[in-house]
Design a protein around this motif. Sequence first.
Motif: not given
Length: 613
Positions: A242, A306, A338
């Motif tokens: 990510e 996140q 998440d």
Amino acid sequence: MVNVAAQKILEEKFGYDQFRPGQAKAIDKVLAGENVLALMPTGGGKSLCYQIPALLLPGITLVVSPLISLMKDQVDALQENDIAATFINSSLSFPEIQERLQLAAQGAIKVLYLAPERLDSDGFRHQLARLQISLIAVDEAHCISQWGHDFRPSYLSLAPALAELPSQPPVIALTATATEQVAADICQRLRIPAANEVKTGFARDNLAFQVVRDQDQDRFLLDYLKLNPDQAGIIYASTRKETERLTQLLQRHKISAACYHGGLSDVARRQAQEDFLYDRVNVMVATNAFGMGIDKSNVRFVIHAQIPGSLEAYYQEAGRAGRDGLPSDAILLFKSQDIQVQHFFIDQSELDEHFKQTEYLKLQEMTQYANTPLCLQRYILRYFGEVTEQDCGRCSNCLDQRELQDITVDAQKVLSCVKRMHERFGKSVVAQVLTGANNQRIREQHWQELSTYGLLSHQKQKEVTGLIDFLTAAGYLQATTGQYPVLQVSPSGIAVLRGQAKVQRKQAAQAQRSLPVNDALFQKLRALRLSLATEQGVPPFVIFSDKTLRDMVRLQPQTDADFLAVKGVGQSKLDKYGQLFMAEIGAAADTPADEAAAASTNATTDSEKSVEI
């Protein structure tokens, strides 16, 4: 009572006319030879609590610090103020280490930074025993506690190693994030009396906390960065994948960004870190491998893309914004899915079962923070054992002007479903029943026969999970502890079920321009600072902080006395940089008013154009 000699050093060396809360008390105790724990928020001036005593005590001060980058930044800053400081860590060769120890033995060094692992060596401890050590400072002291969010085994050997030193110097432990349990653990391990805990409060008055729930994360990020251009900030993500995705997204939209995570080579990480520290890129996208001890003072925002694993970790990372005291943002982009990433990290860890349960509980508390309708700063303070009845007036909950939606009927459906499942299951299973999932477990348990089955089938499962999180944070539901929390209806939830109370929730948030615009003179001073920093090979904030530059803009100093009145300017900084910066300020003052107005108009126009994506 403030020590007169300490006050003089504060003014002459560091350029401030008064101590911040707690600093004078901690310094007085250290100078009296007592062990101290300093609990102060990031940016609260913890480092002065040992740096000023270091200049007053006869020998040297040892500072135990966990990261090489932190040591270098702090040594650079001390040397800028003509204070003899150096470090010893794994970046040095054996001859270099011996040379620095020799300088310390000769009295040529006042502050010596060490990595905690150094104290594991019998030979190194023997060399330290030959030095005249007057004070030990343990930075990031929460690392010493097994209950802390960043526990490091190397810190456990500190207490016995320090006990071997012949001089038996006093110890000052410093941290910005410690629960009552962690603080007690630090005091016990380092023999700090409870009465010597100097706690100034965990509130960060310059930070605006914000939670953005379950909406298009990428769109919010891009909008926010375009609305707040030319500001330095950190974006945290939980995974390397990510982190890389977000970096590429920003770069595609012409936003200056670098990437940092543990999977990159040492060279790549060092380059990314230097680019950020030296203002060559504005945004650092990183995992939590980046940041502890990063001394960059002009970070204007920290965005968590996140959710992190605990409120301690979140507050530590969010606190890297606004170290200079200027207005800054701390934003959490929350998506319920998440949470599973953090669950996976706990599941795969080598912690024993007891510690895993503790970590699950911390994650649950973090999730409730993301969904609370209460003042966000108050929620955090309560977690750290600091109770206040006053809202901060700055966070997204305090300033929220969005319309309230009555969601009582949907809330009743959720609460009823929890009851009809006998309060024995967690949110994922409840969400599946409410959305009418048709999987094997549903069929085996005959949940399709419940009256609440499929009542929210018009919504996505993640939306219903988010609603359950909201109801939990708002106190209508209670979740048990452990790896698999079970939902139970609280007394306030019962009132909703009986039609005695209503439930309201607000609409999605929008990105806003929240940070101050940098005016023309500030930009010129920043450019001068960058030029000087580049010549000297140090980060720009080591020369002057943004707060000092803004004070220059406010005061427009023209004489040496004027320049010394700027916050953060001592005699050393005046001698080195006073004439250069006053010349830049004088040149700007000579700029015709119509030219300055045109420049300001152009800057505003550019900022407005940058909103278009």
